[in-house]
Every structure is written in C-alpha cells, then in structure tokens.
Write an enzyme that holds these catalytic residues in place. Structure first.
Site, PDB file in Angstrom:
ATOM      1  N   GLY A  98       0.792  -1.221   0.000  1.00  0.00           N
ATOM      2  CA  GLY A  98       0.000   0.000   0.000  1.00  0.00           C
ATOM      3  C   GLY A  98       0.825   1.272   0.000  1.00  0.00           C
ATOM      4  O   GLY A  98       0.301   2.363   0.191  1.00  0.00           O
ATOM      5  N   SER A 101      11.235  -1.982   6.530  1.00  0.00           N
ATOM      6  CA  SER A 101      10.298  -0.944   6.989  1.00  0.00           C
ATOM      7  C   SER A 101      10.708   0.452   6.551  1.00  0.00           C
ATOM      8  O   SER A 101      10.480   1.421   7.257  1.00  0.00           O
ATOM      9  CB  SER A 101      10.190  -0.942   8.527  1.00  0.00           C
ATOM     10  OG  SER A 101       9.714  -2.162   8.986  1.00  0.00           O
ATOM     11  N   ALA A 112       5.727   9.724  10.836  1.00  0.00           N
ATOM     12  CA  ALA A 112       5.621   8.260  10.687  1.00  0.00           C
ATOM     13  C   ALA A 112       6.949   7.568  10.969  1.00  0.00           C
ATOM     14  O   ALA A 112       8.014   8.142  10.803  1.00  0.00           O
ATOM     15  CB  ALA A 112       5.166   7.913   9.276  1.00  0.00           C
ATOM     16  N   GLY A 146       8.806   3.446  10.426  1.00  0.00           N
ATOM     17  CA  GLY A 146       8.645   2.216   9.663  1.00  0.00           C
ATOM     18  C   GLY A 146       7.709   1.273  10.390  1.00  0.00           C
ATOM     19  O   GLY A 146       7.718   1.194  11.605  1.00  0.00           O
ATOM     20  N   GLY A 179       6.564  -2.130   8.910  1.00  0.00           N
ATOM     21  CA  GLY A 179       6.453  -3.522   8.459  1.00  0.00           C
ATOM     22  C   GLY A 179       7.135  -4.578   9.290  1.00  0.00           C
ATOM     23  O   GLY A 179       6.658  -5.714   9.380  1.00  0.00           O
ATOM     24  N   GLU A 180       8.262  -4.262   9.912  1.00  0.00           N
ATOM     25  CA  GLU A 180       9.007  -5.321  10.607  1.00  0.00           C
ATOM     26  C   GLU A 180       8.540  -5.604  12.042  1.00  0.00           C
ATOM     27  O   GLU A 180       8.416  -6.772  12.415  1.00  0.00           O
ATOM     28  CB  GLU A 180      10.523  -5.028  10.663  1.00  0.00           C
ATOM     29  CG  GLU A 180      11.122  -4.308   9.506  1.00  0.00           C
ATOM     30  CD  GLU A 180      11.139  -5.124   8.238  1.00  0.00           C
ATOM     31  OE1 GLU A 180      10.632  -4.593   7.235  1.00  0.00           O
ATOM     32  OE2 GLU A 180      11.615  -6.257   8.228  1.00  0.00           O
TER      33      GLU A 180
END
Ligand code: FES
Ligand code: FES
Lengths: 733, 166
Positions: free
Chosen positions: A463, A502, A686, A688, A690-691
């Site tokens: 996304g 990330s 913001a 990261g 994802g991790e």
C-alpha cells in the site's frame, strides 16, 4: 489519533489499485505472456550434499520442443549452476529451455546426473562439532576452538559483545535463568511463487519482468551473476504477490536472462511451490543458550550466552545485540556463530533474526519475573530503554516509546483484570526494530484537469503507493482520488533501494512530500501570474489558490495546471530524490491469551493484542493490516511452522499441506493498538511499520503457555507434542 | 494428442483444444489468457485458483481441462462488471482486506459463493467458508470484516454478473 488539520494523511483510504486487484486485472509476474516465449525449468539436486561425477544431457536435448539445455559447462565460468559440488537439496544443476512448460519438465527428467553423495550438516549445533561433515568444500571458515582446543567445523563467521563484569553480576544476582532454545528454518510462504521473464533484444539489451522488492537490486544482482554491465538490463518490477524479505534476492532471474541471450527468445521461469521451499530464501533457524540475571527489584543485570545461526551454505551470521533487545543491561557476554549448513543461504524475513532471538530473550525475562514474583509487565517496564537512553543502534531516544507501548497493550488486553479459567494463560513479549532508509524518489506532474501523476521507483509492497498518493493529495489539497502513482522500471527512474526493512513509506513518503511541496511552490508561482499577486500573498486550500483575505480572487488547481502548459516556466511539476534520512527504532508489544489442553498439548489462541509504536499512522487501516499480518506470521512460527529436514538433509515438508500456515479458522480477530507519538524525521511523524509486528508473537505465546500450565516450551514451533513433552518432563521433575 | 472441449466462462462460450494433462487453471490462464485466477501451489492447498464450476467452488489446479468440458465457469473476471464492483470486492478494498492481492481472487470467489449459499453468515461461518483460501498477508481479520460488511450490503443473494469484457 487522527490529526484534525490533515485531510488525506491519517485517513483510512483503501488501496488505490484495489479495484484492479479485486477484479483480477492487475498483472503479476507470471501473468506476463510474450510472443514466442520459451519456458525454462531447473534441474535441482536431489541430495543435500554430493559431488557431480558427470552430467549427460543428450536425451534431453533430443526431446522435440527442447530448445536449449544449459549446464555449468555452457556458462563460461559463471557460477549460476553447480559445477562439481551440490550443496543443498534443490541446488541448481541445469536449466532446460523448451517450447512449453510440460516439455521442459519432461526434459529435466531425462538429464542423467551421476552423484557421489557426501555427508551433510543440517543442524547448526551438530554442524559445529569438530568431527561433523564439512558442509561446503573449500569454503573459508573461522578458526574457533572448543574448550579442548579442537577446531569447530563449519563456522563461517563469529562475533561477540563483551561489556561490563558479567561474572560478578551473576555472582551477585538474586535470580538467574538459563535455557536452551531452538528454532527451525522458517519460510516466508508468500502466496505468489516467484516467476520471471527475460527478453533479449537485438543490440544486446535485455528486459526482465519479475516479482521483486527492488528492481535496481535485482538489476545489480543479475549483472553481478552474469558479469555484464547494469546498463544492459532493464528490470520491470510488477505487482508483488508477497515477499516479506525473500524477494530482495534473486531466484532464477539470472538464469532466465542468460537463457534468453542464448536463445534469442523470451524465456519465462516459474518456480513452483516445492522449489520455493527447496531453493527460496527462508529465515534462518538457530540454537541459543541464554543466561539472564536479575536483582530482587527486577533489574536485569547480566546476559550471557551463545547463539549458533543455522546459516545455510553461506554460513550467515545474525545480529547479536538482539539477544539483549530493547532493555538496559549493564553486563553482557555474548557470542554468535554463523554456521554453514547444507541448506540454501537464509534470506530476510521481516525483521530478520528478531523473532528467533525474541523467543529466547523474552522467555528468559518472563521466567525471571516468575522467579522473583514480579509482574511480567513490570519487569519489562523496569528495564525498558527510556527517553534519553542510547540504543544499541546508536540513537538517543526522545520518548518513552517502549514503555508507553507496553502500557497501551496491557490496557487493551485488560492485563491482570480478566478472569482466566483453568489452563488458560496470558503472555507478553516485546520487540524493537530500527527501520532503514535509502535512495528513493518521487516525480510529480499535474495534468490540465488538476489530476496529479506521481512516478516512483519504489516498489509497493502493502500500500506504499496509496500512502504516497495521500501525502501528495495532502500537500496539494486535492482529493486522493485525483492522484495516481506509477511504479517506474530501471530505465525510467533513478536508482531506488529495496522496499524492505520498513523503510519504503518512511523514505518514499518523504520523497513524495518534498516533491509535492515543490509542485506546490510552482503552482503558487504560476497562480501568482494569473491572479496578479505575489506568491507570498496566496494560499492553497481545497484545490484552489486564492489571495489571502480575498477568497473571491481565486483560481483552481486545474486552471493553474492547465495554463502552465503554455507558460514560460512550463508544466507544474515537482521532484525529490532521497539519499538517507536519520531513523529511530520502533517497538511492538504482543499480549497473547491461550488455552492449553494438557491431555493433547494443543494450544488454542483465544486472543491477541498487538500494540505498536508507529510514530504516526499515515493510513491506520493499512497499518493495522500490516500489524495483523505480521503478528499472524509470528504466532504461526510459535505454534505450527518450520521446515523439517530428515537425516539426509532433505526437506520433508516442501508443500503447503505439510508446511501448514494459518487458515482463517486458526486465527482470532487480532486487536491492534496504534501508539502515535510522532517521530521527528519521518513524513508527518511516521516510523517504519512492516518489521516490528512479526517480532514478539511466538514469545508471547510461549509466555502464555507458561502462565496457563506452568511449563516452558523452548523449541519452536511449540507443537502439541512439544507441549505434552514439557508437561511430562515437569511431572517427572 | 489434444481434446476439443467447450466451456462457458463468465457467460461467454469458448471451444478450446486441450492436452489431456492440462488443468482448468492452465486452460484459463494460458489458453484463454484470463490471468486473474492465480496459481499459488498447484496441489490444491492454497485456494488462489478458486473458480466456480457449475455452481460449486473448486480449486481449478485440481480439475483437468477435459473434465470441464460442457461446464459453466465463473472466474474473478466475471464477478464484476467494469463499472460496478461486487459488494464483496468493494468491501475488500474499503476495509483493507487486500495487501499483496495474490490470494484475493480466490478469497473473493469463495466469499461470493459463500454468500450465495448463506446470505447472512456469522464471522465464524465466514472463517470456515474461507478455510481453503490461504492468505499470508492479512492475518484474515480485515478479510472477515470485509465479507461481513459485504453481507450486510447485499439485500438479496448475489446475482452473478456477466462481464462485458471479452
Ligand atoms: S493453486 Fe490451486 S489450490 Fe493452490
Ligand atoms: S493479501 Fe497477500 S496473500 Fe492475501
């Protein structure tokens, strides 16, 4: 916490390319079909370790429809196929190129290889024994000795952390816990098996379509493997059907390019699911001995231990500091080995190495809490890195991010307040990850109708492009639906780093913001001419530029963009190239509630709270989705997943039936908590995302099992057999 | 040796010459060039290749092309018209039930079939109805939310819409 002053950023916007995906129109790598396309298939070693005595390809070459058969001999000194030694089951021996996949498959079976089978090492603990089989002949290893002075086998890399006075700390400790943990190879199991198609063109250039996390990374890797210049290659990244780190690296891209150059025709190589398991880039397993000491008040005073990474043929080592984690520990003595084993070299899998080490670290901390009679939440709060502390990644923390995330998770899970029944338990675990940043870009152009086209080289993994569109829409005050984002291939955009670690939204989000700010400036300048006012007297709001204090003197973004096409300065555009941006760690905390059936050892996950310090959620819905997905993967490592190797080093569960991943009925709804305290360097605050979600899940389940039935399972996955064995052991003790 | 078969895909009749070992999945993807249906495993374990065959969902990697002779097939390309998404498709986008999207075609086809049979499923029934569709990205929470939401929006059992695309 949505920020009321923002219109697009922070909103729950669905994927912009969602309608294409849900109607089946989006092209993935294997959907590429070209005229005259040939199909390649790899002949792989059936043995974990063997010498190749001879290869006979005559029968295969004679099969009608076979266009080419490539072995090491045909590769002119390149190392893309095994020459003398195969080092793991699945190692590539030959490539057949044929008119269709069925002929290629038949031909592969006609190749005769005479192997001399060698001993193999598939477990890092057994693999370092001085008399263990050599995993890779001629490989350079470290000279590390055991206490008797005998040299360990297969140790490709060694590192250590030594700090403070560990022995004194253990001598003075009020509680000490020591355990041995094990974790197996763990496959990312993205739903899309890798596929790539290469097309050599007259003049020597080659176009490569592939499923990857970074087109330029793949371009460099193919260029290196084939010893050709990067400029000869154009890599076109496609929508990626999941990668989680694995698609940072090559599968058969170099082979497809090589075969296309030889045959002069496009060549597709699709890896099937079994090949994915045999020759993918799974996460490494490990063997860990970890000893942790604490004082009565719960302060952790020392960590001592050794980790042996199951490093595959590359003997890849891991990050040792993860055994200490996001806690202040004054005395440390740790040693890490990267052990060569007869398996493919492990790759990245979301927060590489962190879930395995968290299992050991967080289990030990939990055990200390129980020994000292301290709440597992409190012991973590007591030792958590805080504002002003320096992390192992070398940054000084501006906030109590971890502590606040622990508290948020505890609140959501109603820690200590829920009535748990017999054999039910709750466990907590924490994780940390400092995201990377890397070269990336955004190029923006406005069309006459006020729509905005964005081009970037950053591959969208979950996304990213939607988030970039939100940022651009925010800056230019247009609806998100007016913004499109295109992924540029390596011929169209400058060097862009991987979408991994990330860093994609962090870095490319910054590029999008800065590029949009540039476009905004151009827009105001152009509007100033139309409105006959100074740019400083103008404001951009709701898709209109107007003179401050005179809202009637205004012009729409579309009008400005349109008139700019003919102006002296040309169309309204903006661009930004990011090199590196400073980063901070982010933290994730999971609280799992389980019920254990002591008779069967079956663990049922009743509830999972996943809290994460995300800085600022650019799109909370997408962030929650990433957290839920990552947590599910970690829970699965905890309870069901792992690659199983037999005595001969062969994978016993190389399919989705035997390597079972969670199905919908296996999972509860995962409750997410976003802790948003901002991060000064990331776009709109913001971090990261994802991790971190994948780090603590397995450990949280382990701690919940202990809370439920009082036993500590120390080997992943914590299958019913292992839970029952731990219960039996406890009864005997 | 090939066999000539006839089948209707998303309302359009096709005659295809298929080799005996070709699967329905391969006929759809390689011969009819409808690549919306995905191959995640080819062993019937992932559900990415789910299509509706004569009213029932099947994993098309386990159906031979010749077995599909004379049958009626609905694939992901036939769930929506170009202008209007099916409520399940809409909800999957709006509720964040799609990440990498590789499982999505199968998830949507299975969900549409589920809602045809049971227009008001409980979340548990949805979970069980999707048990054959693996998703590695989402952890399922938002997929279940999306299908639940779609069920609310569908008044009558979903009609099958025929794609206008050729
Ligand atoms: S491809 Fe058919 S079930 Fe996986
Ligand atoms: S969205 Fe990626 S597998 Fe489901």
């Amino acid at each position: 916490m949505p920020n009321p002053s923002l219109n697009s950023v922070g909103k729950r916007v669905g994927r912009l390319n969602g309608p294409d995906i849900v109607t089946g129109r989006t092209l993935y790598a294997d959907d590429i079909q070209l005229q005259e396309m040939l199909h390649g298939r790899v002949l792989r070693s059936p043995h974990a370790h063997a010498l190749i005595r001879s290869i006979d390809t005559r029968k295969a070459r004679k099969l009608p429809g076979v266009v080419d058969v490539i072995t090491a001999e045909e590769t002119d000194g390149l190392s893309i196929l095994a020459r003398k030694e195969v080092r793991y089951q699945g190692d590539k021996v030959a490539v057949v190129v044929a008119e269709n996949p069925d002929i290629a498959l038949d031909a592969v079976e006609l190749i005769e290889v005479d192997y001399q089978v060698l001993g193999s090492a598939t477990d890092p603990f057994e693999g370092i024994a001085p008399n263990a089989p050599v995993a890779v002949r001629g490989a350079k290893n470290e000279d590390v000795r055991d206490e008797n002075g005998k040299r360990y086998r297969n140790v490709a890399a060694r590192d250590e952390i030594v700090q403070g006075d560990v022995d004194a700390a253990f001598a003075k400790a009020d509680a000490v816990v020591e355990n041995i943990y094990r974790a197996p190879y763990w496959h990312q199991t993205y739903m899309e098996p890798n596929s790539c198609t290469a097309q050599a063109q007259p003049g020597g250039r080659v176009t490569l379509w592939t499923s990857c996390q970074g087109s330029f990374n793949i371009r460099s890797a193919v260029a290196d493997a084939l010893k050709i210049g990067e400029g000869r290659l154009r890599v076109v990244p496609l929508e990626m059907g999941g990668g989680f780190g694995a698609k940072n690296r090559l599968f058969c891209e170099a082979h497809a390019v090589f075969a296309s150059i030889r045959t002069g025709r496009p060549v597709k190589i699709l890896i099937n699911r079994e090949e994915e398991f045999l020759d993918g880039h799974p996460a490494p397993g490990c063997w860990v001995r970890l000893k942790t000491a604490a004082r009565k008040d719960g302060s952790i005073t020392a960590v001592e231990g050794r980790i042996l990474w199951d490093g595959g043929i590359g003997g890849r080592n891991g990050n040792l500091a993860r055994l200490v984690g996001p806690y202040n520990v004054p005395n440390i003595r740790l040693e890490g080995f990267g052990v060569r084993t007869n398996k493919p070299t492990p790759g990245a899998y979301r927060a590489p190495g962190a879930p395995q080490t968290a299992m050991a670290r967080e289990s030990n901390i939990d055990a200390l809490a129980h020994k000292l009679g301290i709440d597992p939440i409190d012991i973590r709060l007591k030792n958590a890195v805080r504002k002003g502390d320096r992390t192992s990644g070398g940054v000084t923390l501006p906030h109590d991010w971890l502590a606040n995330t622990i508290k948020a998770a505890a609140k959501e899970a109603r820690w200590g307040k829920t009535g748990l029944k017999k054999n039910q338990g709750m466990g907590i675990a924490c994780g940390d990850w400092q995201n990377g940043s890397g070269p990336t870009n955004a190029f923006i152009a406005l069309s006459e109708d006020g729509s905005v086209q964005v081009l970037t080289g950053q591959v969208d993994i979950t996304g990213l492009h939607t988030v970039m569109a939100q940022i651009v829409a925010e800056v230019l005050t247009v609806p998100v639906g007016k913004v499109t984002v295109q992924l540029g291939d390596t011929d169209k955009v400058p060097y862009t780093s991987l979408s991994a670690g990330s860093k994609a939204a962090y870095s490319a989000g910054t590029a999008a913001r800065k590029a949009a700010e540039g476009a905004r400036e151009r827009l105001l300048q152009e509007a100033a001419d139309i409105l006959e006012a100074a740019p400083a007297d103008l404001e951009l709001k709701g898709g209109k530029v107007s003179v401050i204090g005179l809202p009637s003197r205004s012009v729409t973004v579309a009008d400005v963009a349109s008139s700019a096409m003919d102006s002296n300065d040309g169309p309204v555009t903006g661009q930004w190239i990011v090199g590196k941006i400073p980063t901070y760690p982010s933290y994730s905390v999971n609280i799992a509630t389980v019920e254990v059936d002591p008779g069967t050892g079956r663990v049922h996950l009743l509830d999972l709270v996943a809290a994460q310090d995300v800085g600022r959620a650019l799109n909370p819905m997408l962030v929650e989705g990433q957290i839920q997905g990552g947590a599910t993967q970690s829970i699965a490592y905890g309870m069901m997943e792992g690659m199983i190797y037999d005595e001969e080093g062969r994978v016993r569960n190389a399919n989705l039936l035997d390597y079972a991943i969670p199905t919908a009925p296996d999972m509860p709804d995962i409750r997410t908590v976003l802790v948003e305290e901002g991060c000064e360097h990331g776009p709109y605050g913001a971090k990261g995302v994802g991790e971190p979600p994948i780090i603590p899940g397995a450990a949280a389940v382990a701690n919940a099992i202990y809370d439920a039935v009082g036993v500590r399972v120390t080997e992943l996955p914590m299958t019913p057999e292992r839970v029952v064995a731990a219960l039996d052991q406890a009864r005997e003790d | 040796m090939t066999h000539d078969i006839e089948l209707t895909v998303n309302g359009v009749a096709h005659s295809v010459s298929v080799e005996p070992r070709k699967t329905l999945l391969s006929v759809l993807r390689d011969q009819l060039h409808m690549t919306g249906t995905k191959e995640g495993c080819s062993t019937g374990d992932c559900g990415a290749c789910t299509v509706i065959l004569d009213g029932k969902t099947v994993t098309s990697c386990l159906v031979l092309g010749v077995e599909a002779d004379g049958s009626d097939v609905t694939t992901i390309e036939g769930i929506a018209t170009c202008e209007e998404l099916h409520p399940v498709q809409e909800a999957i986008v709006e509720k964040g039930g799609v990440q990498c999207g590789f499982c999505t075609a199968g998830i949507i086809v299975s969900s549409v079939a589920l809602l045809n049979e049971n227009p008001k499923p409980t979340p548990d029934q949805i979970r069980r109805g999707l048990a054959g569709n693996l998703c590695r990205c989402t952890g399922y929470t938002k997929v279940i939310e999306a299908v639940t939401d779609a069920a609310k929006k569908i008044k009558k059992p979903a009609r099958r819409k025929v794609s206008k695309r050729k």
